[in-house]
Design a protein around this motif. Sequence first.
Motif: not given
Length: 490
Positions: A155-160
Motif C-alpha cells: 500500500v505504500d513505501d513502508a510496506a515494501v
Amino acid sequence: MNGLPRTIAVLAAIVVGATSAAACGTDEPAPPIAWSPCPAEVVAEAAPTRLDCATVPVPLDHTAPASGEIEIMISRLAGPNPDKRRGVLLLNPGGPGGSGLAFPAFLVARGMPASVTDSYDVIGMDTRGIGHSARIECGFTGEGPYVGNLPPYAVDDAAVSARAEVVRGVAQQCADNDPDDRLRHISTADMARDLDAIRAALGEEKASFLGYSYGSALGAAYASMFPDRADRVVLDSIVGDTHLDRDGMRRYALGMEQTFPDFAAWAAERDDTYGLGRTPDEVRAAYLELADRLDREPVDGLTGAIFRGSVFAYLFNERQYPVLAGLWQSLRTGAEPPDTGEVPDLASFDNSWTVFLAVTCNDVDWPEEVRRYRDAVAEDRERYPLYGAAAANIIPCAYWPHEPAEPPVPVLADGPANILLVQNRRDVPTPHRGAELLREKFGDRARLVSVDAAGHGAYLLGENPCANDVTTAYLVDGTLPAADVSCPAS
C-alpha cells in the motif's frame, strides 16, 4: 468468511551480454531405460490412463560431470502404434515447481487427440528439484508471513520495506536448508540440459516439446541451446523469454488489467445473482473500493493484499468465475462462502515454492536495493491500479544466497523454423505481450497463434477449436503456419 484467506495461498502456489550458455549436451549412447510402474500417487493422479516411469541420471553440475549425479524421474504414455510413431514429445506443465509426471494423463483427459498420442511417446517428468527428482525444500510450513510466491500488494513505501525484511529471512532460510548444496544447481539452463540428456537416454536423435507457462521459458531455452536436437516445439501461455525476470513478473499487473474486464462483464450480466455491479465499470469500482477498505480495516484476517491476490489467482481460468463471484459476494453480504473444495496442507507446497524461487533467482541477477522496488511499486500502483503494487514488490531473489552461475540463456533466432507460440489475448500471469516479445526474439523461427480468449493456457486447456486445430496439425504433420494466426473467439 474464511474462503478467500484459505484459498489465496493454495492458488498462489499454482501460480510461478551476448554470452551464450554452454550447451553441454550429449551424443553419447545411453544405457537402455528400465521402465517400471510409477509411484502410487502418480498412478492415482493419472488414472484411468496408465503410465510407466523410469529414472535418468544427469550431472548435478553439468559443467563438472564428475562432481556427482542426480536422477530425473520421467513418465511415458507410449504410442499405441509403432508404425505411426514419429518420436517423443517432452512435456512441462509450468511453475517452475510443477510436477509433470501425471501431465500426459491430464492432457489426455483434456482431449489430446489420438493423432498426437499415435505420433509420439508422450513424456512427462519431474524436472530437477521437484518431487521425485532430487527434491529440494526450504522448509516452508504455510504459516507466518510467507505463504506463496505471489508478492503481496504494497500500500505504500513502508510496506515494501517491511516485505524486504520478510523475504530476506526467506532467502536465508533456503540457504540454511540446503545441506547437499543443490539449490545453486536448479536453473532453466540446467533443466534444458537435462531435457537433452533425457532425449539421449530415450535413444532419440531429436525431441519435440510442449510447454505451458514457465514451460514456455524452458522450451525456449531448449530450442536455443540445442537447435539441431529440438524437433517440433510448442510454447503456450508465454513468459516472454527463457527466464522470468522483474519485467516478466511486473507483467502480471498488465495481465490483470487485460483479463479483469472479462470477469467484470460476466459478473455484471449476473448482478441479480451476485450483486457486484450492474456494469463492468461498477464491478471494477467495487473491487477497488473493497480492496482499499480491507487495506484500512481487515476483516477476520482478510487484508486487501489477500483479496487482491485471490482475485488474481481466480482469473486464471474462466471456469473459476462463479467461485470468485461467490466468495466476493460472501464478503459483501456476510453469508457463508461457497465451498472451494478440500484445502490441502500448505506445507505440502514447500517443494514447489522452493523450486520456483531457486529457478527464478538462479536464472537472473535480481537487484538488491529496496529503493528500486519501492520506485517500481509506486509507478505500477498508478499505472496498473488492480495489481501493480503487488507484481512489482520485492521477492526473495533480492537476497538470494547464490549469484547466477551463468548469464540467462539467450534466445537463438538463427535456427530451424520449428517453434509455434500459442497465446490467449487475455492471460493473467503471462499476458499477450510476452508472446509478442518472444515472437520478436525468435524471428523467422517462430509463428504466433493469438487466441481471442481469456485464461492461462490455450491448447487443450481452452475451448478454442482454431487454436487446438492449428497446434495439433503442427505436432502431427509439421504444418507450421505460413504467417501468424489470429483465432477468433469460439
